[in-house]
Enzyme design. Structure first.
Site, PDB file in Angstrom:
ATOM      1  N   TYR A 143       0.860  -1.193   0.000  1.00 34.99           N
ATOM      2  CA  TYR A 143       0.000   0.000   0.000  1.00 34.99           C
ATOM      3  C   TYR A 143       0.887   1.231   0.000  1.00 34.99           C
ATOM      4  O   TYR A 143       1.562   1.524   0.980  1.00 34.99           O
ATOM      5  CB  TYR A 143      -0.914  -0.024   1.215  1.00 34.99           C
ATOM      6  N   LYS A 171      -1.609  -1.496  -3.961  1.00 31.96           N
ATOM      7  CA  LYS A 171      -2.682  -0.502  -3.869  1.00 31.96           C
ATOM      8  C   LYS A 171      -2.006   0.856  -4.018  1.00 31.96           C
ATOM      9  O   LYS A 171      -1.280   1.299  -3.130  1.00 31.96           O
ATOM     10  CB  LYS A 171      -3.437  -0.582  -2.546  1.00 31.96           C
TER      11      LYS A 171
END
Length: 301
Positions: A143, A171
């Site tokens: 992320y 992400k």
């Protein structure tokens, strides 16, 4: 011009439209696990084909490890889609423990945020993920959210991360489509948009889906957008992106995504209350009105 059955999108191993699910709480701040199970079922019925629990929108900074573990267990029992668990912090040893325990609880993937606040070097970032990779049995989603971490992760660092066995996806909440395109092509990692407003542009550069705040109430049109893009009907995808823009702006525009997501879900009737743990506080009347207006303008009420 559309191209039927073009299949422009690669497969999405964790789902195409993945709400970063809020954590419902009772009035005293205790986690409402029954409400969490019911919410997960609502989201999947609306079109979500994956769920993320214990993310920032799930108030992960203020929930405890045993609560995170139980939340994974409850949501896994409630739905039959991939369930990803956030398991990141800026403490590598604590991140390792969370990764071990949430994957043992049944998580299908681990979302590991870049170490925030302490601003490690590029080598420090690699060391952090290496430690998680060594205990991982489930796929890891990196992320990258520089607005919260203060880090710019270089392309060469991404290439080093991609060498780890369990790192499978990213992400991307950097907002930098040009860099994302290069990083994806050089690493062959699966890419997800981490910005609702950039969902369609990220699909165009090769992302497979979105990990989303707006999908709490807009999963159906977001799924339709992906389907339209996948079939080559770019004009339809553009129309759907324009349709959901008001709710994306309403829920993300002020930067209080967890607050606004709970506001929208309360209006929708999907959660019984909007209690949050401090330092977040539940939505004000103005914020509830803003969420409702955004949903109405997007045709979701």
């Amino acid at each position: 011009m559309s191209t039927p059955n073009a299949n422009l999108l690669d497969s999405a191993p964790f789902g195409r439209v993945i709400p970063a699910m809020v954590t419902p709480m009772k009035s005293d701040g205790a986690i409402d696990y029954d409400a969490a199970a019911a919410l997960a079922q609502h989201l999947v019925s609306d079109g979500a084909d994956g769920l993320l629990v214990n993310g920032t929108t799930g108030e992960s900074p203020v929930t405890h490890l045993e609560e995170k573990v139980k939340l994974v267990q409850v949501v896994k029992q409630a739905v039959d889609v991939p369930v990803i668990s956030g398991a990141g912090s800026n403490d590598t040893a604590h991140t390792v423990r969370m990764a071990e325990m949430t994957q043992d609880a049944g998580a299908d993937g681990l979302l590991i945020v870049m170490p925030y606040y302490s601003r490690p070097s590029q080598s420090g970032i690699v060391a952090h993920y290496k430690a998680v990779n060594e205990v991982a049995e489930k796929p890891i989603i990196v992320y990258d959210v520089p607005g919260r971490t203060g880090l710019h992760v270089t392309t060469s660092t991404y290439q080093r991360l991609a060498e780890f066995e369990h790192i499978a996806a990213v992400k991307d909440a950097t907002g930098n489509i040009a860099e994302a395109l290069v990083k994806r092509r050089l690493t062959n990692l699966v890419w997800y948009s981490g910005d609702d407003s950039l969902y369609l542009p990220f699909l165009a550069m090769g992302a497979v889906g979105v990990i989303s705040v707006a999908a709490h109430v807009a999963a159906k049109p977001m799924r339709q957008l992906a389907d339209a893009f996948d079939s080559g009907d770019i004009r339809k995808a553009q129309e759907l992106a324009a349709q959901i823009e008001p709710v994306i702006t309403a829920l993300n525009g002020d930067g209080f995504q967890a607050v606004m997501a709970k506001a929208a879900l309360k209006i929708k009737g999907y959660i019984p209350g909007t209690t949050m743990r401090e330092p977040n506080v539940g939505p004000s009347a103005r914020e509830l009105d803003k969420a409702e207006e955004g949903m109405r303008r997007a045709g979701l009420l």
